[in-house]
Enzyme design. Structure first.
Site, short mmCIF file in Angstrom:
data_model
loop_
_atom_site.label_atom_id
_atom_site.label_comp_id
_atom_site.label_asym_id
_atom_site.label_seq_id
_atom_site.Cartn_x
_atom_site.Cartn_y
_atom_site.Cartn_z
N ASN A 15 0.89 -1.15 -0.15
CA ASN A 15 -0.29 0.10 -0.34
C ASN A 15 0.49 0.84 0.06
O ASN A 15 1.98 1.14 0.07
CB ASN A 15 -0.93 0.39 1.41
CG ASN A 15 -1.85 -0.87 1.20
OD1 ASN A 15 -3.05 -1.02 0.49
ND2 ASN A 15 -1.52 -1.74 2.13
N ILE A 17 3.04 4.82 0.41
CA ILE A 17 4.62 4.62 -0.63
C ILE A 17 5.29 4.09 -0.58
O ILE A 17 5.19 3.47 -1.87
CB ILE A 17 4.91 5.92 1.12
CG1 ILE A 17 4.33 6.93 1.69
CG2 ILE A 17 6.21 5.91 0.15
CD1 ILE A 17 4.98 7.98 2.33
N ASP A 36 4.85 -7.89 3.25
CA ASP A 36 3.93 -6.93 4.27
C ASP A 36 3.35 -7.87 5.26
O ASP A 36 3.12 -8.89 5.13
CB ASP A 36 3.10 -6.52 3.32
CG ASP A 36 2.42 -4.49 3.52
OD1 ASP A 36 1.42 -5.63 4.60
OD2 ASP A 36 2.44 -3.95 3.30
N VAL A 61 7.99 -7.11 9.78
CA VAL A 61 9.22 -6.37 10.17
C VAL A 61 9.74 -5.81 11.73
O VAL A 61 11.45 -6.28 12.12
CB VAL A 61 9.13 -5.04 9.62
CG1 VAL A 61 8.74 -5.14 8.03
CG2 VAL A 61 8.54 -4.14 10.47
N TYR A 153 5.55 7.99 18.08
CA TYR A 153 6.34 7.92 15.94
C TYR A 153 7.53 9.10 15.69
O TYR A 153 8.18 8.64 15.29
CB TYR A 153 4.78 8.53 15.38
CG TYR A 153 5.36 9.00 13.63
CD1 TYR A 153 5.43 7.13 13.44
CD2 TYR A 153 4.95 9.54 13.18
CE1 TYR A 153 5.65 7.51 12.50
CE2 TYR A 153 5.31 10.54 12.19
CZ TYR A 153 5.38 8.41 11.47
OH TYR A 153 5.74 8.54 10.18
N PRO A 183 9.17 12.28 3.91
CA PRO A 183 8.24 12.65 3.28
C PRO A 183 7.39 13.64 4.16
O PRO A 183 7.24 13.49 5.30
CB PRO A 183 7.07 11.61 2.86
CG PRO A 183 7.98 10.02 3.74
CD PRO A 183 9.12 10.76 4.01
N LEU A 187 -0.38 11.67 1.12
CA LEU A 187 -1.99 11.23 1.01
C LEU A 187 -2.13 9.69 0.50
O LEU A 187 -2.36 9.49 -0.70
CB LEU A 187 -3.33 12.20 0.41
CG LEU A 187 -3.89 13.34 0.30
CD1 LEU A 187 -4.97 14.05 -0.13
CD2 LEU A 187 -4.65 12.37 1.97
N1 LIG Z 1 1.85 8.69 4.79
C1 LIG Z 1 1.97 10.27 5.63
O1 LIG Z 1 1.24 11.07 5.52
C2 LIG Z 1 3.62 9.65 5.79
C3 LIG Z 1 4.17 10.57 6.65
C4 LIG Z 1 5.93 10.75 6.42
C5 LIG Z 1 5.59 9.47 6.71
N2 LIG Z 1 5.31 8.40 6.20
C6 LIG Z 1 5.87 7.25 6.29
O2 LIG Z 1 5.77 6.31 4.94
C7 LIG Z 1 5.57 4.70 5.08
C8 LIG Z 1 4.61 4.48 4.42
O3 LIG Z 1 3.70 5.07 5.39
P1 LIG Z 1 1.62 5.50 4.47
O4 LIG Z 1 0.96 6.20 4.69
O5 LIG Z 1 2.32 4.88 3.14
O6 LIG Z 1 1.47 3.51 4.62
P2 LIG Z 1 0.81 2.61 4.79
O7 LIG Z 1 -0.04 2.78 5.91
O8 LIG Z 1 -0.46 3.49 3.42
O9 LIG Z 1 1.16 1.59 4.17
C9 LIG Z 1 1.96 0.97 5.21
C10 LIG Z 1 2.62 -0.29 5.16
O10 LIG Z 1 3.22 -1.22 5.90
C11 LIG Z 1 2.47 -2.15 6.50
N3 LIG Z 1 2.83 -2.27 7.08
C12 LIG Z 1 2.41 -1.78 8.92
N4 LIG Z 1 3.50 -2.49 9.92
C13 LIG Z 1 3.88 -3.65 9.26
C14 LIG Z 1 4.73 -4.08 10.13
N5 LIG Z 1 4.54 -4.91 11.79
N6 LIG Z 1 5.35 -5.49 8.68
C15 LIG Z 1 4.99 -5.47 7.63
N7 LIG Z 1 4.47 -4.56 7.22
C16 LIG Z 1 3.69 -3.83 8.01
C17 LIG Z 1 0.60 -1.84 5.85
O11 LIG Z 1 0.22 -3.27 5.86
C18 LIG Z 1 1.12 -1.34 5.16
O12 LIG Z 1 0.81 -2.48 3.51
C19 LIG Z 1 6.02 4.80 6.93
O13 LIG Z 1 7.10 4.60 7.27
C20 LIG Z 1 5.38 6.14 7.12
O14 LIG Z 1 5.84 6.37 8.97
C21 LIG Z 1 4.24 8.80 5.59
#
Ligand SMILES: NC(=O)c1ccc[n+]([C@@H]2O[C@H](COP(=O)([O-])OP(=O)(O)OC[C@H]3O[C@@H](n4cnc5c(N)ncnc54)[C@H](O)[C@@H]3O)[C@@H](O)[C@H]2O)c1
Length: 249
Positions: A15, A17, A36, A61, A153, A183, A187
């Site tokens: 999913n 990023i 995942d 993870v 976080y 990032p 969204l």
């Molecule tokens: N979306 C944002 O606003 C944002 C901003 C800054 C940083 N980030 C970082 O970017 C990264 C991705 O964020 P996103 O918003 O795309 O997240 P998301 O929730 O859309 O996707 C995260 C994915 O990681 C998987 N996941 C979660 N915990 C897990 C685990 N323990 N083992 C294996 N897989 C696991 C989930 O199943 C999911 O598919 C993260 O590191 C997040 O902290 C996101």
């Protein structure tokens, strides 16, 4: 096809990023292991349609057993591991720090910092032997902005930036470069699917951006492609902020 012949293991790539990064590295020619908790096989099947080899591995993870097994499967089925993207992470609803249960702190750190450490340990012998590797850690601009009400976080992502710098020095002599991407509020589907919950935060965030639009997962793909490639041969220990010009560090 600058990544043709390379193999990338990307966590949280079903999913958001992680998936955008996986699609871009596949478009660059890399074979992909999607790691995942959910939907890993279906995401891999989608990626394989672009002509690369892709496997889905269901793993947590934060588990030493799962991460070691995931890397072994990647090596056995895709022939190696040249690129590791530590993207999977936990987030949490905002609350004052006095109200965050210690159990939540522990879970956050297990997933967001011990998880990347476990994966780096598991890929290390393969990358060191080959004298080549690219490790990309997905942090967050909340570290630079000092965003309140998500202290566990933000602390975990600050630790990941420190981890990136110190690990870069341990790996430098072996051709393994370690960098991070920070990032901004992005969204991803998870957030786009809760428009009412994120409306206030989204508006306040937009007001601070130099580039006045929502950040989307594909905005992170280009920098990941660069950091995964031979173009970043002399760059390591860095954190690249991609947030529309909110945190200018
Ligand atoms: N979306 C944002 O606003 C944002 C901003 C800054 C940083 N980030 C970082 O970017 C990264 C991705 O964020 P996103 O918003 O795309 O997240 P998301 O929730 O859309 O996707 C995260 C994915 O990681 C998987 N996941 C979660 N915990 C897990 C685990 N323990 N083992 C294996 N897989 C696991 C989930 O199943 C999911 O598919 C993260 O590191 C997040 O902290 C996101």
């Amino acid at each position: 096809m600058k990544l043709k012949g390379r193999t990338a293991l990307i966590t949280g790539a079903s999913n958001g990023i992680g998936n955008a990064i996986a699609r871009r590295l596949a478009a660059d020619g890399a074979n992909i292991a999607v790691v995942d908790l959910v939907d890993a096989e279906s995401a891999a099947a989608e990626l394989a349609k672009s002509g690369v080899r892709a496997i889905g591995i269901r793993a947590d993870v934060s588990s030493e057993t799962d991460t070691a097994a995931a890397v072994e499967r990647c090596v056995a089925e895709l022939g190696g591991v040249d690129i590791l993207v530590n993207n999977a992470a936990m987030t949490a609803p905002p609350r004052p720090f006095e109200e965050i249960p210690i159990a939540d702190w522990r879970r956050m750190l297990e997933t967001n910092i011990i998880g990347p450490n476990l994966l780096c340990r598991a890929v290390s012998p393969h990358m060191r032997k080959k004298k080549y590797g690219r490790i990309i850690n997905v942090a967050s601009d909340t570290v630079h902005l000092g965003v309140p009400y998500m202290l566990h976080y933000v602390s975990s992502k600050g630790a990941l930036i420190a981890f990136t710098r110190a690990l870069a020095r341990e790996f430098g002599k072996d051709g393994v470069n370690v960098n991070a991407i920070a990032p901004g509020f992005t969204l991803s589907d998870r957030l786009a699917n809760q428009p009412e919950r994120v409306a206030g935060f989204r508006k306040a965030n937009l007001n601070q951006l130099a580039i006045q639009r929502d950040e989307i997962p594909d905005d992170l793909a280009g920098i990941a492609s660069f950091l995964a490639s031979e173009d970043c041969a002399f760059m390591t220990g860095q954190t690249i902020v991609v947030d529309g010009g909110y945190a200018m560090v």
